[in-house]
Design a protein around this motif. Structure first.
Motif, PDB file in Angstrom:
ATOM      1  N   ASP A   1       0.827  -1.208   0.000  1.00 38.84           N
ATOM      2  CA  ASP A   1       0.000   0.000   0.000  1.00 38.84           C
ATOM      3  C   ASP A   1       0.862   1.259   0.000  1.00 38.84           C
ATOM      4  OD1 ASP A   1      -2.572   1.299   0.072  1.00 38.84           O
ATOM      5  OD2 ASP A   1      -2.080   1.855   2.138  1.00 38.84           O
ATOM      6  N   ARG A   2       2.035   1.213   0.648  1.00 42.04           N
ATOM      7  CA  ARG A   2       2.936   2.370   0.623  1.00 42.04           C
ATOM      8  C   ARG A   2       3.505   2.577  -0.782  1.00 42.04           C
ATOM      9  NH1 ARG A   2       4.201   0.650   5.861  1.00 42.04           N
ATOM     10  NH2 ARG A   2       5.918  -0.660   5.155  1.00 42.04           N
ATOM     11  N   ILE A   3       3.776   1.500  -1.497  1.00 46.21           N
ATOM     12  CA  ILE A   3       4.332   1.597  -2.853  1.00 46.21           C
ATOM     13  C   ILE A   3       3.256   1.994  -3.858  1.00 46.21           C
ATOM     14  CG2 ILE A   3       5.371   0.277  -4.743  1.00 46.21           C
ATOM     15  CD1 ILE A   3       6.688  -1.482  -2.565  1.00 46.21           C
ATOM     16  N   ASP A   4       2.124   1.337  -3.796  1.00 45.78           N
ATOM     17  CA  ASP A   4       1.027   1.554  -4.744  1.00 45.78           C
ATOM     18  C   ASP A   4      -0.272   1.661  -3.940  1.00 45.78           C
ATOM     19  OD1 ASP A   4      -0.339   1.793  -7.107  1.00 45.78           O
ATOM     20  OD2 ASP A   4      -0.300  -0.351  -7.575  1.00 45.78           O
ATOM     21  N   PRO A   5      -0.629   2.882  -3.513  1.00 44.16           N
ATOM     22  CA  PRO A   5      -1.781   3.029  -2.599  1.00 44.16           C
ATOM     23  C   PRO A   5      -3.074   2.449  -3.156  1.00 44.16           C
ATOM     24  CG  PRO A   5      -0.586   5.085  -2.799  1.00 44.16           C
ATOM     25  CD  PRO A   5      -0.020   4.152  -3.822  1.00 44.16           C
ATOM     26  N   ILE A   6      -3.843   1.889  -2.254  1.00 38.67           N
ATOM     27  CA  ILE A   6      -5.122   1.285  -2.596  1.00 38.67           C
ATOM     28  C   ILE A   6      -6.215   2.199  -2.054  1.00 38.67           C
ATOM     29  CG2 ILE A   6      -6.590  -0.741  -2.260  1.00 38.67           C
ATOM     30  CD1 ILE A   6      -3.976  -2.280  -1.580  1.00 38.67           C
TER      31      ILE A   6
ATOM     32  N   TRP B   1      -7.619   7.446  -1.467  1.00 39.25           N
ATOM     33  CA  TRP B   1      -6.540   8.427  -1.582  1.00 39.25           C
ATOM     34  C   TRP B   1      -5.982   8.427  -2.997  1.00 39.25           C
ATOM     35  CZ3 TRP B   1      -1.574   8.905  -3.163  1.00 39.25           C
ATOM     36  CH2 TRP B   1      -0.932  10.100  -2.848  1.00 39.25           C
ATOM     37  N   ARG B   2      -5.800   7.243  -3.540  1.00 39.48           N
ATOM     38  CA  ARG B   2      -5.256   7.131  -4.890  1.00 39.48           C
ATOM     39  C   ARG B   2      -6.222   7.739  -5.907  1.00 39.48           C
ATOM     40  NH1 ARG B   2      -3.028   1.595  -7.685  1.00 39.48           N
ATOM     41  NH2 ARG B   2      -2.161   2.582  -9.517  1.00 39.48           N
TER      42      ARG B   2
ATOM     43  N   ASP C   1      -8.427  10.107  -5.281  1.00 37.15           N
ATOM     44  CA  ASP C   1      -8.363  11.554  -5.076  1.00 37.15           C
ATOM     45  C   ASP C   1      -7.128  12.141  -5.757  1.00 37.15           C
ATOM     46  OD1 ASP C   1     -10.690  11.492  -3.608  1.00 37.15           O
ATOM     47  OD2 ASP C   1      -9.673  11.539  -1.658  1.00 37.15           O
ATOM     48  N   PHE C   2      -6.005  11.440  -5.632  1.00 37.38           N
ATOM     49  CA  PHE C   2      -4.765  11.926  -6.241  1.00 37.38           C
ATOM     50  C   PHE C   2      -4.890  11.978  -7.763  1.00 37.38           C
ATOM     51  CE2 PHE C   2      -0.498  11.400  -8.011  1.00 37.38           C
ATOM     52  CZ  PHE C   2       0.147  12.460  -7.386  1.00 37.38           C
ATOM     53  N   ARG C   3      -5.469  10.942  -8.342  1.00 40.35           N
ATOM     54  CA  ARG C   3      -5.643  10.927  -9.803  1.00 40.35           C
ATOM     55  C   ARG C   3      -6.525  12.084 -10.269  1.00 40.35           C
ATOM     56  NH1 ARG C   3      -6.768   4.519 -10.673  1.00 40.35           N
ATOM     57  NH2 ARG C   3      -4.600   3.848 -10.772  1.00 40.35           N
ATOM     58  N   MET C   4      -7.618  12.323  -9.566  1.00 45.68           N
ATOM     59  CA  MET C   4      -8.513  13.426  -9.951  1.00 45.68           C
ATOM     60  C   MET C   4      -7.838  14.777  -9.734  1.00 45.68           C
ATOM     61  SD  MET C   4     -11.038  12.106 -11.365  1.00 45.68           S
ATOM     62  CE  MET C   4     -11.937  13.606 -11.616  1.00 45.68           C
ATOM     63  N   ALA C   5      -7.056  14.904  -8.654  1.00 45.73           N
ATOM     64  CA  ALA C   5      -6.336  16.146  -8.401  1.00 45.73           C
ATOM     65  C   ALA C   5      -5.310  16.404  -9.499  1.00 45.73           C
ATOM     66  CB  ALA C   5      -5.649  16.090  -7.038  1.00 45.73           C
ATOM     67  N   LYS C   6      -4.661  15.347  -9.943  1.00 47.44           N
ATOM     68  CA  LYS C   6      -3.675  15.473 -11.016  1.00 47.44           C
ATOM     69  C   LYS C   6      -4.357  15.940 -12.302  1.00 47.44           C
ATOM     70  CE  LYS C   6       0.044  12.758 -13.092  1.00 47.44           C
ATOM     71  NZ  LYS C   6       0.699  11.453 -13.133  1.00 47.44           N
ATOM     72  N   LEU C   7      -5.499  15.374 -12.608  1.00 48.61           N
ATOM     73  CA  LEU C   7      -6.253  15.763 -13.798  1.00 48.61           C
ATOM     74  C   LEU C   7      -6.752  17.204 -13.682  1.00 48.61           C
ATOM     75  CD1 LEU C   7      -7.513  14.914 -16.504  1.00 48.61           C
ATOM     76  CD2 LEU C   7      -9.473  14.089 -15.214  1.00 48.61           C
ATOM     77  N   ALA C   8      -7.277  17.570 -12.513  1.00 52.02           N
ATOM     78  CA  ALA C   8      -7.773  18.936 -12.312  1.00 52.02           C
ATOM     79  C   ALA C   8      -6.647  19.950 -12.448  1.00 52.02           C
ATOM     80  CB  ALA C   8      -8.435  19.053 -10.942  1.00 52.02           C
TER      81      ALA C   8
ATOM     82  N   MET D   1      -5.966  18.455  -3.952  1.00 53.30           N
ATOM     83  CA  MET D   1      -6.314  17.299  -3.125  1.00 53.30           C
ATOM     84  C   MET D   1      -7.306  17.710  -2.043  1.00 53.30           C
ATOM     85  SD  MET D   1      -4.881  14.371  -3.880  1.00 53.30           S
ATOM     86  CE  MET D   1      -4.755  13.422  -2.390  1.00 53.30           C
ATOM     87  N   PRO D   2      -8.355  16.932  -1.840  1.00 56.04           N
ATOM     88  CA  PRO D   2      -9.290  17.252  -0.755  1.00 56.04           C
ATOM     89  C   PRO D   2      -8.612  17.078   0.599  1.00 56.04           C
ATOM     90  CG  PRO D   2      -9.909  15.196  -1.838  1.00 56.04           C
ATOM     91  CD  PRO D   2      -8.747  15.753  -2.589  1.00 56.04           C
ATOM     92  N   ASP D   3      -8.971  17.925   1.535  1.00 54.87           N
ATOM     93  CA  ASP D   3      -8.395  17.877   2.872  1.00 54.87           C
ATOM     94  C   ASP D   3      -9.415  17.237   3.810  1.00 54.87           C
ATOM     95  OD1 ASP D   3      -6.843  18.296   5.120  1.00 54.87           O
ATOM     96  OD2 ASP D   3      -7.529  20.357   5.375  1.00 54.87           O
TER      97      ASP D   3
END
Length: 125
Positions: A18-23, A26-27, A29-36, A63-65
């Motif tokens: 999970d530390r290497i490839d989060p499940i 959060w993951r 959210d990160f993908r959507m934040a990257k796209l936004a 990223m949502p807080d």
């Protein structure tokens, strides 16, 4: 229950994975934040004034807080001057659009209109 079926070694392996490839969320959210951030940076660069260096968005800005750690930064109040500047810029943009429509400048030049009309009327060979 799953914890009763897994050994401590297996749990450790899953935590390491999970530390290497989060499940999970959060993951996502990160993908959507990257796209936004990508879309916002494209728009900022397309519409920024020539010769200026626009301030680009960071992925973490989007990223949502969920924990509320950045609540102070999110609750920053706009000053009256900031609100006034934003409102005046919106009004100026709208006034330019209305003035262009009244002068007929919102349409393509006649030369282009004729060219487009001719290209539509040409028979296929």
């Amino acid at each position: 229950m799953l914890l009763g079926q897994l050994t401590s070694n297996q749990i450790s392996e899953w935590e390491a994975y999970d530390r290497i490839d989060p499940i999970g969320t959060w993951r996502d959210d990160f993908r959507m934040a990257k796209l936004a951030a990508l879309i916002q940076n494209l728009v900022i660069q397309l519409y920024s004034k020539k010769g200026t260096t626009p301030k680009l968005r960071n992925i973490l800005d989007e990223m949502p807080d969920w924990t509320g750690d950045n609540a102070e930064a999110m609750n920053k109040k706009q000053s009256v001057e900031e609100m006034k500047t934003i409102l005046l810029s919106i009004a100026a943009t709208q006034n330019r659009k209305v003035a262009m429509q009244q002068q007929g400048l919102d349409k393509p030049p006649i030369k282009l209109q004729k060219k487009n009309a001719e290209s539509k009327l040409k028979p296929l060979k």
